[in-house]
Design a protein around this motif. Structure first.
Motif, PDB file in Angstrom:
ATOM      1  N   GLY A 185       0.837  -1.187   0.000  1.00  0.00           N
ATOM      2  CA  GLY A 185       0.000   0.000   0.000  1.00  0.00           C
ATOM      3  C   GLY A 185       0.872   1.237   0.000  1.00  0.00           C
ATOM      4  O   GLY A 185       2.033   1.209   0.441  1.00  0.00           O
ATOM      5  N   LEU A 186       0.319   2.334  -0.500  1.00  0.00           N
ATOM      6  CA  LEU A 186       1.097   3.565  -0.633  1.00  0.00           C
ATOM      7  C   LEU A 186       0.209   4.769  -0.311  1.00  0.00           C
ATOM      8  O   LEU A 186      -0.936   4.845  -0.760  1.00  0.00           O
ATOM      9  CB  LEU A 186       1.631   3.691  -2.069  1.00  0.00           C
ATOM     10  N   VAL A 187       0.742   5.662   0.485  1.00  0.00           N
ATOM     11  CA  VAL A 187       0.103   6.957   0.751  1.00  0.00           C
ATOM     12  C   VAL A 187       1.048   8.040   0.257  1.00  0.00           C
ATOM     13  O   VAL A 187       2.236   8.035   0.592  1.00  0.00           O
ATOM     14  CB  VAL A 187      -0.190   7.150   2.255  1.00  0.00           C
ATOM     15  N   ILE A 188       0.519   8.941  -0.551  1.00  0.00           N
ATOM     16  CA  ILE A 188       1.301  10.077  -1.047  1.00  0.00           C
ATOM     17  C   ILE A 188       0.779  11.344  -0.383  1.00  0.00           C
ATOM     18  O   ILE A 188      -0.421  11.601  -0.371  1.00  0.00           O
ATOM     19  CB  ILE A 188       1.203  10.199  -2.578  1.00  0.00           C
ATOM     20  N   VAL A 189       1.693  12.099   0.191  1.00  0.00           N
ATOM     21  CA  VAL A 189       1.341  13.365   0.839  1.00  0.00           C
ATOM     22  C   VAL A 189       2.051  14.493   0.107  1.00  0.00           C
ATOM     23  O   VAL A 189       3.276  14.558   0.082  1.00  0.00           O
ATOM     24  CB  VAL A 189       1.736  13.369   2.333  1.00  0.00           C
ATOM     25  N   HIS A 190       1.261  15.358  -0.505  1.00  0.00           N
ATOM     26  CA  HIS A 190       1.766  16.504  -1.263  1.00  0.00           C
ATOM     27  C   HIS A 190       1.490  17.745  -0.424  1.00  0.00           C
ATOM     28  O   HIS A 190       0.343  18.160  -0.266  1.00  0.00           O
ATOM     29  CB  HIS A 190       1.047  16.561  -2.617  1.00  0.00           C
ATOM     30  N   SER A 191       2.542  18.327   0.141  1.00  0.00           N
ATOM     31  CA  SER A 191       2.394  19.462   1.060  1.00  0.00           C
ATOM     32  C   SER A 191       2.766  20.767   0.376  1.00  0.00           C
ATOM     33  O   SER A 191       3.679  20.816  -0.445  1.00  0.00           O
ATOM     34  CB  SER A 191       3.276  19.264   2.293  1.00  0.00           C
ATOM     35  N   CYS A 192       2.042  21.815   0.766  1.00  0.00           N
ATOM     36  CA  CYS A 192       2.250  23.140   0.197  1.00  0.00           C
ATOM     37  C   CYS A 192       2.518  24.133   1.329  1.00  0.00           C
ATOM     38  O   CYS A 192       1.857  24.070   2.372  1.00  0.00           O
ATOM     39  CB  CYS A 192       1.005  23.550  -0.585  1.00  0.00           C
ATOM     40  N   PRO A 193       3.477  25.058   1.169  1.00  0.00           N
ATOM     41  CA  PRO A 193       3.818  25.983   2.251  1.00  0.00           C
ATOM     42  C   PRO A 193       2.878  27.182   2.366  1.00  0.00           C
ATOM     43  O   PRO A 193       3.274  28.232   2.861  1.00  0.00           O
ATOM     44  CB  PRO A 193       5.232  26.437   1.870  1.00  0.00           C
ATOM     45  N   SER A 194       1.645  27.039   1.908  1.00  0.00           N
ATOM     46  CA  SER A 194       0.648  28.101   2.027  1.00  0.00           C
ATOM     47  C   SER A 194      -0.525  27.585   2.858  1.00  0.00           C
ATOM     48  O   SER A 194      -0.586  26.402   3.208  1.00  0.00           O
ATOM     49  CB  SER A 194       0.162  28.546   0.644  1.00  0.00           C
ATOM     50  N   ASP A 195      -1.458  28.462   3.165  1.00  0.00           N
ATOM     51  CA  ASP A 195      -2.597  28.050   3.980  1.00  0.00           C
ATOM     52  C   ASP A 195      -3.455  27.011   3.272  1.00  0.00           C
ATOM     53  O   ASP A 195      -3.987  26.101   3.903  1.00  0.00           O
ATOM     54  CB  ASP A 195      -3.464  29.263   4.340  1.00  0.00           C
ATOM     55  N   PRO A 197      -4.175  23.939   0.344  1.00  0.00           N
ATOM     56  CA  PRO A 197      -3.427  22.851  -0.302  1.00  0.00           C
ATOM     57  C   PRO A 197      -3.221  23.134  -1.783  1.00  0.00           C
ATOM     58  O   PRO A 197      -3.841  24.057  -2.341  1.00  0.00           O
ATOM     59  CB  PRO A 197      -4.349  21.636  -0.089  1.00  0.00           C
ATOM     60  N   PRO A 198      -2.364  22.346  -2.440  1.00  0.00           N
ATOM     61  CA  PRO A 198      -2.185  22.506  -3.884  1.00  0.00           C
ATOM     62  C   PRO A 198      -3.503  22.304  -4.627  1.00  0.00           C
ATOM     63  O   PRO A 198      -4.413  21.624  -4.143  1.00  0.00           O
ATOM     64  CB  PRO A 198      -1.172  21.407  -4.239  1.00  0.00           C
ATOM     65  N   ASN A 199      -3.588  22.864  -5.809  1.00  0.00           N
ATOM     66  CA  ASN A 199      -4.798  22.755  -6.627  1.00  0.00           C
ATOM     67  C   ASN A 199      -5.004  21.301  -7.061  1.00  0.00           C
ATOM     68  O   ASN A 199      -4.155  20.743  -7.759  1.00  0.00           O
ATOM     69  CB  ASN A 199      -4.670  23.659  -7.854  1.00  0.00           C
ATOM     70  N   PRO A 200      -6.128  20.666  -6.682  1.00  0.00           N
ATOM     71  CA  PRO A 200      -6.339  19.260  -7.050  1.00  0.00           C
ATOM     72  C   PRO A 200      -6.312  19.021  -8.553  1.00  0.00           C
ATOM     73  O   PRO A 200      -5.867  17.963  -9.012  1.00  0.00           O
ATOM     74  CB  PRO A 200      -7.721  18.949  -6.466  1.00  0.00           C
ATOM     75  N   ALA A 201      -6.790  20.001  -9.334  1.00  0.00           N
ATOM     76  CA  ALA A 201      -6.845  19.813 -10.784  1.00  0.00           C
ATOM     77  C   ALA A 201      -5.460  19.587 -11.382  1.00  0.00           C
ATOM     78  O   ALA A 201      -5.318  18.922 -12.416  1.00  0.00           O
ATOM     79  CB  ALA A 201      -7.516  21.015 -11.440  1.00  0.00           C
ATOM     80  N   SER A 202      -4.435  20.105 -10.730  1.00  0.00           N
ATOM     81  CA  SER A 202      -3.078  20.018 -11.281  1.00  0.00           C
ATOM     82  C   SER A 202      -2.434  18.647 -11.069  1.00  0.00           C
ATOM     83  O   SER A 202      -1.403  18.359 -11.685  1.00  0.00           O
ATOM     84  CB  SER A 202      -2.193  21.095 -10.656  1.00  0.00           C
ATOM     85  N   VAL A 203      -3.013  17.812 -10.209  1.00  0.00           N
ATOM     86  CA  VAL A 203      -2.368  16.523  -9.902  1.00  0.00           C
ATOM     87  C   VAL A 203      -3.295  15.326 -10.100  1.00  0.00           C
ATOM     88  O   VAL A 203      -2.883  14.193  -9.855  1.00  0.00           O
ATOM     89  CB  VAL A 203      -1.829  16.515  -8.454  1.00  0.00           C
ATOM     90  N   ARG A 204      -4.520  15.550 -10.546  1.00  0.00           N
ATOM     91  CA  ARG A 204      -5.444  14.421 -10.722  1.00  0.00           C
ATOM     92  C   ARG A 204      -4.943  13.421 -11.756  1.00  0.00           C
ATOM     93  O   ARG A 204      -5.110  12.211 -11.595  1.00  0.00           O
ATOM     94  CB  ARG A 204      -6.834  14.921 -11.097  1.00  0.00           C
ATOM     95  N   ARG A 229      -1.347  24.510   5.202  1.00  0.00           N
ATOM     96  CA  ARG A 229      -1.174  24.757   6.632  1.00  0.00           C
ATOM     97  C   ARG A 229      -2.505  24.815   7.368  1.00  0.00           C
ATOM     98  O   ARG A 229      -2.562  24.580   8.565  1.00  0.00           O
ATOM     99  CB  ARG A 229      -0.391  26.054   6.850  1.00  0.00           C
ATOM    100  N   ARG A 230      -3.593  25.120   6.650  1.00  0.00           N
ATOM    101  CA  ARG A 230      -4.892  25.291   7.295  1.00  0.00           C
ATOM    102  C   ARG A 230      -5.938  24.267   6.865  1.00  0.00           C
ATOM    103  O   ARG A 230      -6.945  24.097   7.547  1.00  0.00           O
ATOM    104  CB  ARG A 230      -5.439  26.698   7.005  1.00  0.00           C
ATOM    105  N   SER A 231      -5.742  23.605   5.753  1.00  0.00           N
ATOM    106  CA  SER A 231      -6.756  22.669   5.265  1.00  0.00           C
ATOM    107  C   SER A 231      -6.085  21.589   4.421  1.00  0.00           C
ATOM    108  O   SER A 231      -4.898  21.687   4.096  1.00  0.00           O
ATOM    109  CB  SER A 231      -7.821  23.399   4.435  1.00  0.00           C
ATOM    110  N   TYR A 232      -6.854  20.566   4.083  1.00  0.00           N
ATOM    111  CA  TYR A 232      -6.330  19.494   3.235  1.00  0.00           C
ATOM    112  C   TYR A 232      -7.443  18.911   2.385  1.00  0.00           C
ATOM    113  O   TYR A 232      -8.634  19.087   2.664  1.00  0.00           O
ATOM    114  CB  TYR A 232      -5.665  18.402   4.082  1.00  0.00           C
ATOM    115  N   VAL A 233      -7.045  18.202   1.320  1.00  0.00           N
ATOM    116  CA  VAL A 233      -7.977  17.584   0.381  1.00  0.00           C
ATOM    117  C   VAL A 233      -7.484  16.175   0.100  1.00  0.00           C
ATOM    118  O   VAL A 233      -6.277  15.943   0.005  1.00  0.00           O
ATOM    119  CB  VAL A 233      -8.046  18.385  -0.940  1.00  0.00           C
ATOM    120  N   THR A 234      -8.416  15.217  -0.022  1.00  0.00           N
ATOM    121  CA  THR A 234      -8.054  13.887  -0.489  1.00  0.00           C
ATOM    122  C   THR A 234      -8.511  13.728  -1.929  1.00  0.00           C
ATOM    123  O   THR A 234      -9.628  14.111  -2.286  1.00  0.00           O
ATOM    124  CB  THR A 234      -8.672  12.783   0.381  1.00  0.00           C
ATOM    125  N   LEU A 235      -7.643  13.189  -2.775  1.00  0.00           N
ATOM    126  CA  LEU A 235      -7.978  12.996  -4.179  1.00  0.00           C
ATOM    127  C   LEU A 235      -8.785  11.731  -4.405  1.00  0.00           C
ATOM    128  O   LEU A 235      -9.310  11.522  -5.496  1.00  0.00           O
ATOM    129  CB  LEU A 235      -6.702  12.941  -5.025  1.00  0.00           C
TER     130      LEU A 235
END
Length: 264
Positions: A185-195, A197-204, A229-235
């Motif tokens: 199994g694999l979990v990928i965590v893509h972190s962004c240094p802003s409040d 998260p990264p734009n989901p459309a860019s990594v789908r 830093r303030r929120s997160y999204v699961t793809l």
């Protein structure tokens, strides 16, 4: 004959503290002092940490300048860890390492909660751990968490660092590393240094490519998290608890089928 010995940083810090006017924030000087630090304001706690990391710096002034310049405790910590301080502040590589060591200790305190049970049974613990791991980064990062058949954590690694706006993702590299780790199994965590998260459309598209490759190689993409830093999204749209139950049930059905085939 006058002594040529140089004063230690601790001695110089003591003289500076004695010469200064009363500090606006309480400084944590003695580890034997009791009481909780939970009620300590952000600026006071940051000031104490900065002073311990760099005794020659004025922790009070530096804390205020960092917080006012960066807007939040998280971004102030990231700046101090990277050595990005206001001009004229005495801050060297050793001070930055001491500062990062505190964040590293915090992450290691959280990690055992991920190792004691299936990883996604505590989604918030995973997010907390990922945020701590990225707390000192001023750029986007990719972290890989490798899981066994029971979704227990085998290892986690910082896979790549990028720029403020992007980080490269290569499916072949990720799958190669997962196979080397004998992960199922694999979990990928893509972190962004802003409040946010990264734009989901860019990594789908990349997420879909990893899922396809994983299905062929027997490595399930269990989770793909985009964290700010303030929120997160699961793809992966399926609720986490439901997905975990499905994955564990599938593993159990597969083991039962194998046992029945062996008996026959």
């Amino acid at each position: 004959m006058p002594s040529t010995a140089k004063a230690s940083p601790r001695a110089k810090a003591g003289r500076l503290a004695a010469a200064d006017s009363p500090r606006p924030f309480p400084l944590i000087r003695d580890p034997r002092v009791g009481g909780s630090l939970e009620g300590m304001p952000d600026e006071a706690l940051l000031s104490s940490l900065l002073t311990m990391a760099a005794p020659d710096a004025n922790g009070d002034v530096l804390a205020l300048r960092l917080l006012s310049g960066h807007g939040s405790l998280e971004t102030a910590i990231a700046a101090a860890s990277a050595g990005k301080l206001p001009g004229g502040i005495p801050w060297d590589d050793h001070a930055a390492v001491r500062f990062r060591a505190v964040i590293e200790l915090a992450a290691r305190l959280v990690r055992p909660t991920l190792e004691q049970r299936p990883l996604l049974s505590s989604h918030e613990d995973l997010v907390t751990y990922a945020r701590l791991r990225a707390a000192c980064s001023a750029v986007q990062t990719l972290r890989l968490l490798f899981l066994d058949r029971q979704r227990q954590l085998i290892a986690d690694e910082l896979h790549r660092t990028g720029s403020v706006g992007d980080v490269a993702l290569y499916v072949r590299e990720i799958m190669s590393r997962a196979l080397t780790m004998d992960a199922r199994g694999l979990v990928i965590v893509h972190s962004c240094p802003s409040d946010e998260p990264p734009n989901p459309a860019s990594v789908r598209v990349s997420c879909a490519d990893i899922q396809k490759a994983g299905n062929l190689l027997g490595v399930e993409l269990v989770e793909y998290l985009l964290i700010g830093r303030r929120s997160y999204v699961t793809l992966l749209g399926e609720p986490v608890v439901k997905r975990l139950a499905r994955l564990v049930a599938a593993e159990g059905d597969g083991a039962t089928a194998s046992s029945e085939a062996a008996v026959r």
